[in-house]
Write a protein that holds these residues in place. Sequence first.
Motif, PDB file in Angstrom:
ATOM      1  N   SER A 296      49.846  49.843  31.824  1.00 14.75           N
ATOM      2  CA  SER A 296      48.818  49.645  30.958  1.00 14.75           C
ATOM      3  C   SER A 296      47.432  50.362  31.566  1.00 14.75           C
ATOM      4  CB  SER A 296      48.096  48.100  30.795  1.00 14.75           C
ATOM      5  OG  SER A 296      47.543  47.579  32.218  1.00 14.75           O
ATOM      6  N   ARG A 297      47.746  50.903  32.671  1.00 13.33           N
ATOM      7  CA  ARG A 297      46.419  51.813  33.182  1.00 13.33           C
ATOM      8  C   ARG A 297      45.342  51.061  33.225  1.00 13.33           C
ATOM      9  NH1 ARG A 297      47.508  57.823  30.114  1.00 13.33           N
ATOM     10  NH2 ARG A 297      49.786  57.775  30.656  1.00 13.33           N
ATOM     11  N   GLU A 298      45.366  49.551  33.532  1.00 13.13           N
ATOM     12  CA  GLU A 298      44.199  48.812  33.571  1.00 13.13           C
ATOM     13  C   GLU A 298      43.674  48.450  35.029  1.00 13.13           C
ATOM     14  OE1 GLU A 298      43.050  44.179  32.723  1.00 13.13           O
ATOM     15  OE2 GLU A 298      45.161  44.751  32.640  1.00 13.13           O
ATOM     16  N   MET A 299      42.699  48.588  35.169  1.00 13.64           N
ATOM     17  CA  MET A 299      42.239  48.505  36.708  1.00 13.64           C
ATOM     18  C   MET A 299      41.646  47.005  36.882  1.00 13.64           C
ATOM     19  SD  MET A 299      41.979  50.246  39.899  1.00 13.64           S
ATOM     20  CE  MET A 299      41.349  51.895  39.568  1.00 13.64           C
ATOM     21  N   VAL A 300      41.793  46.183  37.742  1.00 13.60           N
ATOM     22  CA  VAL A 300      41.044  45.036  38.160  1.00 13.60           C
ATOM     23  C   VAL A 300      40.528  44.940  39.354  1.00 13.60           C
ATOM     24  CG1 VAL A 300      41.268  42.407  38.213  1.00 13.60           C
ATOM     25  CG2 VAL A 300      42.754  43.632  36.416  1.00 13.60           C
ATOM     26  N   ASN A 301      39.153  44.443  39.516  1.00 18.49           N
ATOM     27  CA  ASN A 301      38.355  44.468  40.518  1.00 18.49           C
ATOM     28  C   ASN A 301      38.338  42.921  40.956  1.00 18.49           C
ATOM     29  OD1 ASN A 301      36.529  44.710  42.929  1.00 18.49           O
ATOM     30  ND2 ASN A 301      35.155  45.969  41.689  1.00 18.49           N
ATOM     31  N   THR A 302      39.112  42.577  42.008  1.00 15.31           N
ATOM     32  CA  THR A 302      39.142  41.226  42.166  1.00 15.31           C
ATOM     33  C   THR A 302      38.239  40.533  42.915  1.00 15.31           C
ATOM     34  OG1 THR A 302      40.279  41.098  44.460  1.00 15.31           O
ATOM     35  CG2 THR A 302      41.724  41.660  42.628  1.00 15.31           C
ATOM     36  N   CYS A 303      37.120  41.267  43.283  1.00 13.68           N
ATOM     37  CA  CYS A 303      36.105  40.597  44.310  1.00 13.68           C
ATOM     38  C   CYS A 303      36.605  39.686  45.622  1.00 13.68           C
ATOM     39  CB  CYS A 303      35.292  39.702  43.179  1.00 13.68           C
ATOM     40  SG  CYS A 303      33.721  38.867  43.992  1.00 13.68           S
ATOM     41  N   LEU A 304      37.833  39.950  45.950  1.00 12.92           N
ATOM     42  CA  LEU A 304      38.447  39.341  47.030  1.00 12.92           C
ATOM     43  C   LEU A 304      38.764  40.451  48.145  1.00 12.92           C
ATOM     44  CD1 LEU A 304      40.971  37.085  45.448  1.00 12.92           C
ATOM     45  CD2 LEU A 304      38.802  36.464  46.057  1.00 12.92           C
ATOM     46  N   GLU A 305      38.468  40.142  49.438  1.00 21.20           N
ATOM     47  CA  GLU A 305      38.402  40.683  50.508  1.00 21.20           C
ATOM     48  C   GLU A 305      40.031  40.715  50.955  1.00 21.20           C
ATOM     49  OE1 GLU A 305      35.885  42.271  53.229  1.00 21.20           O
ATOM     50  OE2 GLU A 305      34.186  42.314  52.120  1.00 21.20           O
ATOM     51  N   LEU A 326      46.667  33.880  55.323  1.00 20.28           N
ATOM     52  CA  LEU A 326      47.285  34.142  53.991  1.00 20.28           C
ATOM     53  C   LEU A 326      47.203  33.434  52.805  1.00 20.28           C
ATOM     54  CD1 LEU A 326      49.865  36.003  53.059  1.00 20.28           C
ATOM     55  CD2 LEU A 326      51.539  34.077  54.038  1.00 20.28           C
ATOM     56  N   PHE A 327      46.687  34.029  51.696  1.00 17.97           N
ATOM     57  CA  PHE A 327      46.522  33.415  50.651  1.00 17.97           C
ATOM     58  C   PHE A 327      47.330  33.879  49.288  1.00 17.97           C
ATOM     59  CE2 PHE A 327      42.415  33.419  52.755  1.00 17.97           C
ATOM     60  CZ  PHE A 327      41.938  32.336  52.607  1.00 17.97           C
ATOM     61  N   ILE A 328      47.632  32.951  48.424  1.00 19.00           N
ATOM     62  CA  ILE A 328      48.395  33.504  47.259  1.00 19.00           C
ATOM     63  C   ILE A 328      47.194  33.187  46.227  1.00 19.00           C
ATOM     64  CG2 ILE A 328      50.151  33.043  45.658  1.00 19.00           C
ATOM     65  CD1 ILE A 328      51.665  31.726  47.802  1.00 19.00           C
ATOM     66  N   THR A 329      47.173  34.233  45.203  1.00 18.95           N
ATOM     67  CA  THR A 329      46.034  34.229  44.137  1.00 18.95           C
ATOM     68  C   THR A 329      46.856  34.595  42.924  1.00 18.95           C
ATOM     69  OG1 THR A 329      44.420  34.690  45.809  1.00 18.95           O
ATOM     70  CG2 THR A 329      43.855  34.895  43.481  1.00 18.95           C
ATOM     71  N   GLY A 330      46.465  34.054  41.853  1.00 23.36           N
ATOM     72  CA  GLY A 330      47.063  34.317  40.539  1.00 23.36           C
ATOM     73  C   GLY A 330      45.947  35.354  39.833  1.00 23.36           C
ATOM     74  N   ILE A 331      46.700  36.297  39.319  1.00 20.56           N
ATOM     75  CA  ILE A 331      45.911  37.481  38.960  1.00 20.56           C
ATOM     76  C   ILE A 331      45.077  36.837  37.317  1.00 20.56           C
ATOM     77  CG2 ILE A 331      47.743  38.703  37.777  1.00 20.56           C
ATOM     78  CD1 ILE A 331      45.023  40.402  39.169  1.00 20.56           C
ATOM     79  N   THR A 332      45.706  36.050  36.669  1.00 19.52           N
ATOM     80  CA  THR A 332      45.256  35.539  35.609  1.00 19.52           C
ATOM     81  C   THR A 332      43.907  34.634  35.863  1.00 19.52           C
ATOM     82  OG1 THR A 332      47.269  35.318  34.396  1.00 19.52           O
ATOM     83  CG2 THR A 332      45.507  34.002  33.541  1.00 19.52           C
ATOM     84  N   SER A 333      43.765  34.009  37.066  1.00 21.10           N
ATOM     85  CA  SER A 333      42.833  32.993  37.581  1.00 21.10           C
ATOM     86  C   SER A 333      41.726  33.994  37.959  1.00 21.10           C
ATOM     87  CB  SER A 333      43.252  32.200  38.697  1.00 21.10           C
ATOM     88  OG  SER A 333      42.258  31.431  39.322  1.00 21.10           O
ATOM     89  N   VAL A 334      41.973  35.249  38.531  1.00 27.14           N
ATOM     90  CA  VAL A 334      40.950  35.944  39.011  1.00 27.14           C
ATOM     91  C   VAL A 334      40.263  36.709  37.532  1.00 27.14           C
ATOM     92  CG1 VAL A 334      40.727  38.589  39.871  1.00 27.14           C
ATOM     93  CG2 VAL A 334      41.829  36.945  41.150  1.00 27.14           C
TER      94      VAL A 334
END
Length: 383
Positions: A296-305, A326-334
Motif C-alpha cells: 500500500s506504500r503506507e507508513m505508520v509511526n508507532t510512537c514505540l521505541e 520483549l513485547f507483542i503489539t497489534g498494528i491495528t491497536s497502534v
Amino acid sequence: MAGGLAARDINLDAIYLNTGSPLYEKLLEKKVEAYQAANAEFIDRDVIFASWGDGSTILYIKELPKLNVAYAYNRSSRKNREIGRIEGTITAFRQSSGGSYLFIKRLVEVPGSVPRGETLILNVASKKISVLASSYPFIDFSVAPGGNSILYETGAGIAEYAPGGEPGRVMIARSEYADMARSGDPVIAHFSPNGKKSVIVSGSGGSYRSRMKAAGAAWVLPGVTSASELYWLDNNQLVYRIGTSGNYSVCLYDAATRQPKVLLDNSLNTNIQYSPYPKLITFLKDQVIRVYDVKSREMVNTCLEGEDSSFSPDGNRFISLYLKKLFITGITSVKRKNTELTKKAKEITALYRSLLENRNNLSNEYSEEYVRKKIAAYGTISD
C-alpha cells in the motif's frame, strides 16, 4: 552478560543522558507506558534477539549470567519452551526462511588471545546445535530465500549450505568478486527470491563496496553502508541502509529501473527488518519504530521505541525489544490508540525538553544533539 564480553546495548538514553537524573527514570517509564497504551503484551525480559517464527511462535534469545538460553514462545498457550543453551556472547541472530533453524553468531573467549567467532546452527525442533566454521566475530552470512539454507563465503566463493547436508555448492565464484573483496572484511551475498539477481557487499566500519548482478549486467548498488541491513522485497525491489554514523537513511531501490528512493533519512540508526509474508518493512527513526507497507506504500509511526521488530505472517502483530523487554503489539491497536499514543509522545517530548534545561542531565558532548534529535522524532507524532 554472557562471559566477560558485553552483548549489544539498545538503550541510547543511557549513553547520552545522566542515568542518575530523576528525569531519566521518568523518561524510561513513559516509554514503557506507551507500550501499555498500545495494549502490548509483555513476553519476557533480558531478551537480546528475537524473531517471529510461524503464526503462533516467537523465537528469542534470553541473556543470563554466563549463559544464553533460546526459547520458543507459543502465543496460544502463552508458554515458552527452552530449545537451546549457548555460552559466549551472541552478536547476531537470523532465522531461516523456512523457520526450522536459527543461525547464531557468537564470540568465544580464548585465554591469552582475542575472542574467536563461531556460527551456530540451532535446529528448532530437535534442539540440536551444530557449528559452521567461521572465525569472523560478527555476521558474515545471509539467509537464502526459501528453504532453510544460508549463504556464506568459502575459499572458492559464496556457497549455499543446508543444515545437515554436505558442504554447500558454490553459487558465486570468488573470481567474480575478488576485485572488491578486502582482506579481513566479510563478503555477504543476497539473492532475489527467484535467484536471478544478486547483490554482493563487502566491508565493515562504514566502508563498503557493492555489486549488483542481473541479466548479465553488473553495477554498483548506490550508497550501501551495511552488508546485513539489506533485504530483497521481491524480484526487483530491495531495501537497504545508506548514510554515515549517526545520520543513516533507509533506501528503497528498484533494480529494474536502477532508481533509489529514500523512505527515511537522518536517523541515529535504522535496524531495518523485513517480514516477507505480509510484505512489511520496519525501521527506526532515532529509535522510534516505523512500519512501511510495501503493497500500500503506507507508513505508520508507532510512537514505540525498540529494536528487532518483525511481523507475524498475517501482518497483524509485531514483536519488538525495548530495554531488553520483549513485547507483542497489534498494528491495528497502534492505529486505534493514536490519541493515547500521541499524548504519551507529548509527555516524552516534554521530558526531553526538561532534560535540556540542566547540563547535569546530560552525559557527554554529543548529548545535546541527541536530545534535540529525539525531540524532533517525537515531535512528528505529537504535532
